[in-house]
Design a protein around this motif. Structure first.
Motif, PDB file in Angstrom:
ATOM      1  N   ILE A 201      -6.810  -0.943   1.984  1.00 40.74           N
ATOM      2  CA  ILE A 201      -6.799  -1.514   0.418  1.00 40.74           C
ATOM      3  C   ILE A 201      -5.292  -1.986   0.340  1.00 40.74           C
ATOM      4  O   ILE A 201      -4.145  -1.298   0.800  1.00 40.74           O
ATOM      5  CB  ILE A 201      -7.006  -0.407  -0.665  1.00 40.74           C
ATOM      6  N   GLN A 202      -5.008  -3.163  -0.061  1.00 40.02           N
ATOM      7  CA  GLN A 202      -3.614  -3.793   0.141  1.00 40.02           C
ATOM      8  C   GLN A 202      -3.373  -4.544  -1.200  1.00 40.02           C
ATOM      9  O   GLN A 202      -4.133  -5.100  -1.735  1.00 40.02           O
ATOM     10  CB  GLN A 202      -3.968  -4.974   1.002  1.00 40.02           C
ATOM     11  N   GLY A 203      -2.173  -4.723  -1.571  1.00 43.57           N
ATOM     12  CA  GLY A 203      -1.647  -5.284  -2.778  1.00 43.57           C
ATOM     13  C   GLY A 203      -0.796  -4.371  -3.682  1.00 43.57           C
ATOM     14  O   GLY A 203      -1.162  -3.263  -3.323  1.00 43.57           O
ATOM     15  N   PRO A 204      -0.140  -5.089  -4.492  1.00 50.52           N
ATOM     16  CA  PRO A 204       1.006  -4.280  -5.386  1.00 50.52           C
ATOM     17  C   PRO A 204       0.229  -3.219  -6.370  1.00 50.52           C
ATOM     18  O   PRO A 204       0.668  -1.981  -6.743  1.00 50.52           O
ATOM     19  CB  PRO A 204       1.710  -5.098  -6.262  1.00 50.52           C
ATOM     20  N   LYS A 205      -1.261  -3.192  -6.543  1.00 47.18           N
ATOM     21  CA  LYS A 205      -1.671  -2.123  -7.522  1.00 47.18           C
ATOM     22  C   LYS A 205      -2.591  -1.144  -6.745  1.00 47.18           C
ATOM     23  O   LYS A 205      -3.217  -0.143  -7.249  1.00 47.18           O
ATOM     24  CB  LYS A 205      -2.909  -2.862  -8.452  1.00 47.18           C
ATOM     25  N   SER A 206      -2.477  -1.480  -5.313  1.00 51.07           N
ATOM     26  CA  SER A 206      -3.281  -0.563  -4.535  1.00 51.07           C
ATOM     27  C   SER A 206      -2.875   1.047  -4.503  1.00 51.07           C
ATOM     28  O   SER A 206      -3.944   1.964  -4.591  1.00 51.07           O
ATOM     29  CB  SER A 206      -3.382  -0.869  -3.019  1.00 51.07           C
ATOM     30  N   SER A 207      -1.672   1.340  -4.667  1.00 53.99           N
ATOM     31  CA  SER A 207      -1.288   2.605  -4.560  1.00 53.99           C
ATOM     32  C   SER A 207      -1.543   3.324  -5.701  1.00 53.99           C
ATOM     33  O   SER A 207      -2.107   4.445  -5.510  1.00 53.99           O
ATOM     34  CB  SER A 207       0.323   2.636  -4.437  1.00 53.99           C
ATOM     35  N   GLU A 208      -1.503   2.687  -6.833  1.00 54.57           N
ATOM     36  CA  GLU A 208      -1.926   3.537  -8.192  1.00 54.57           C
ATOM     37  C   GLU A 208      -3.135   3.703  -8.169  1.00 54.57           C
ATOM     38  O   GLU A 208      -4.257   4.629  -8.591  1.00 54.57           O
ATOM     39  CB  GLU A 208      -1.501   2.517  -9.266  1.00 54.57           C
TER      40      GLU A 208
END
Lengths: 367, 126
Positions: free
Chosen positions: A147-154
């Protein structure tokens, strides 16, 4: 041989995937929105990639295993911290690359993520080198999703609490539906993200929950444009048995400590190339205008002499223009060197450029 | 103006007097995916029926564009070279590729009408 399907095959179909055969697997190349939109969605939000075709090799062992693996990989594995990962290569005695891989130290030994097309051969090579001393499992019962991209962590943290505290290139065991999942903060897109190793029977549920939280499935087409913009190599194209890590401009991945010892497979050649230089080297190439120079495109210098070849080239949606990488003779590898690319019989101007084409700087704990 | 005709290579052609406007079909753009590059023939050049008269590239691959009839190129659509995504947006109207002065109007008779093309496109993509 019949093509294999990953555990997410039905879900890909439900999401209108177009499939291609890749390394013996039926894999989604894109979904209905298309490669450019999938690429942008990953850069701006969050994308899920089914990379279950890749090999997950668990090798079990302790101190002896560390010593034996250091004879194979150019890494300081003794000092690698528990649950930390390194990018590396499996090489032959001439330092030609059999595969590029990510190796992580776990509490029971090591987990190595291998390219799909190489994994069976890698296992054979490693078995010969390690002589049945250690239990090795190329685990077909586990899926792998990124899972990749700026919102992935959240998004991922909403489903599996605690992952947001992982540092870049480190991992740990977490729990999902009472199942042990191994998660590393890593990826191959130039974005912040995670790779999740999970039992096949639970990967559908996890993926659906991530989609419900706002992430989307992304195909191999966008994975390719994302990794190329990020300047990352694709095995079988940018890397192969005729290229060494020094020629591939990946010497940063070779441990200095291990070079000083010079006792790993291929170390003679690596040390020689580090001292004497190489005749060809991997570079970034930016075509002028919009012309796309694909793999095998010939590269010429200003005197019309053939000096190299493109190994990957496409249109970069975030760069909004063509991007490429390839190998050129060392003397033409300097940034801003003007070159020409032969596309459909015509020579088009381009310049050597530094990699990556696209970079974000927010990944925490980068070392 | 005559009816729009179609080729097996997924081009459309509309004849107005002796000038034909040529582009690629919506079905072709759906097969290609996101178009990110277009190359057009030079104005004043002559092209032969079924010969190449341009290139389109998606993120995945390059494909030749063929001309369904012979003639001399009299105009090309710079707008699709500057922004190739227009081809995906409006392939059968504003994103035309080139106009040519037709050499032999009887070549039009070798092409398909809309119903036959739709059937052909459905059969070949199945």
């Amino acid at each position: 041989m019949e093509t294999k399907k990953t555990s997410l095959y039905q879900l890909h179909q439900d999401c209108n995937a177009k499939f291609v055969e890749f390394a013996g697997y039926q894999m989604p190349i894109q979904y209905s929105e298309g490669i450019v939109e999938e690429h942008r969605f990953t850069r701006n939000h969050s994308g899920i990639f089914d990379v279950s075709h890749m090999g997950q090799l668990f090798i079990y062992g302790g101190e002896d295993l560390i010593k034996d693996l250091e004879k194979i990989f150019p890494l300081d594995l003794k000092n690698l911290k528990l649950n930390h990962s390194k990018y590396s290569f499996l090489m032959d005695k001439d330092a030609g690359i059999h595969d590029d891989l990510i190796i992580t130290k776990t509490n029971e030994g090591f987990l190595i993520i291998l390219n799909a097309a190489c994994k069976d051969n890698d296992l054979k090579i490693l078995r010969e080198l390690l002589k049945e001393k250690y239990k090795m499992v190329l685990d077909e019962n586990r899926s792998l999703i990124a899972i990749q991209g700026p919102k992935s962590s959240e998004i991922l943290n909403d489903v599996i609490n605690g992952v947001k505290d992982l540092n870049f290139m480190s991992g740990n065991w977490f729990t999902f539906e009472n199942q042990k999942v191994y998660i590393t903060r890593s990826g191959y897109t130039g974005e912040d993200g995670f790779e999740i190793s999970i039992a096949n029977d639970f990967v559908n549920q996890l993926t659906r929950e991530l989609i419900n939280k706002g992430s989307k499935l992304i195909g191999l087409g966008a994975r390719d444009t994302l990794r190329l913009e990020a300047g990352l190599c694709l095995y079988g194209h940018d890397l192969d048995k005729d290229k060494t890590p020094v020629e591939a401009n990946l010497k940063w991945a070779i441990s200095k400590e291990r070079i000083s010892k010079g006792d790993f497979i291929g170390s003679d050649i690596i040390i020689k190339q580090l001292n004497d230089g190489v005749s060809k080297i991997r570079v970034g190439i930016k075509p002028e205008g919009r012309i796309i120079a694909r793999e095998k495109t010939k590269i010429f210098n200003q005197s019309d002499v053939h000096i190299g070849e493109i190994t990957s080239g496409t249109f970069g949606p975030s760069v909004n223009g063509p991007v490429a990488m390839g190998y050129v003779e060392n003397e033409f590898s300097k940034k801003n060197t003007k070159v020409f690319l032969e596309v459909r019989g015509k020579k088009h101007p381009a310049s050597i450029c530094s990699l990556p084409f696209y970079k974000k700087s927010y990944v925490k704990g980068i070392n | 103006m005559s009816e729009v005709k179609y080729s097996k290579e997924h081009e459309w052609i509309k004849l107005d007097g002796d000038v034909a406007t040529i582009g690629i079909t919506k079905h072709a753009t759906e097969m290609l995916g996101d178009i990110v590059f277009a190359e057009l023939p030079e104005k004043g050049s002559s092209v032969e029926k079924d010969g190449t008269a341009g290139v389109v590239e998606s993120t995945k691959a390059a494909s030749d564009v063929y001309t369904p009839v012979s003639g001399e190129i009299v105009d090309t659509n710079q707008a699709i070279v500057d922004d190739p995504s227009k081809i995906n947006q409006d392939p059968e109207d504003t994103a035309w590729f080139f106009k040519l002065k037709i050499k032999d109007p009887s070549e039009m008779d070798t092409l398909m009408n809309k119903d036959d093309y739709d059937k052909f496109a459905k059969e070949t993509s199945a």
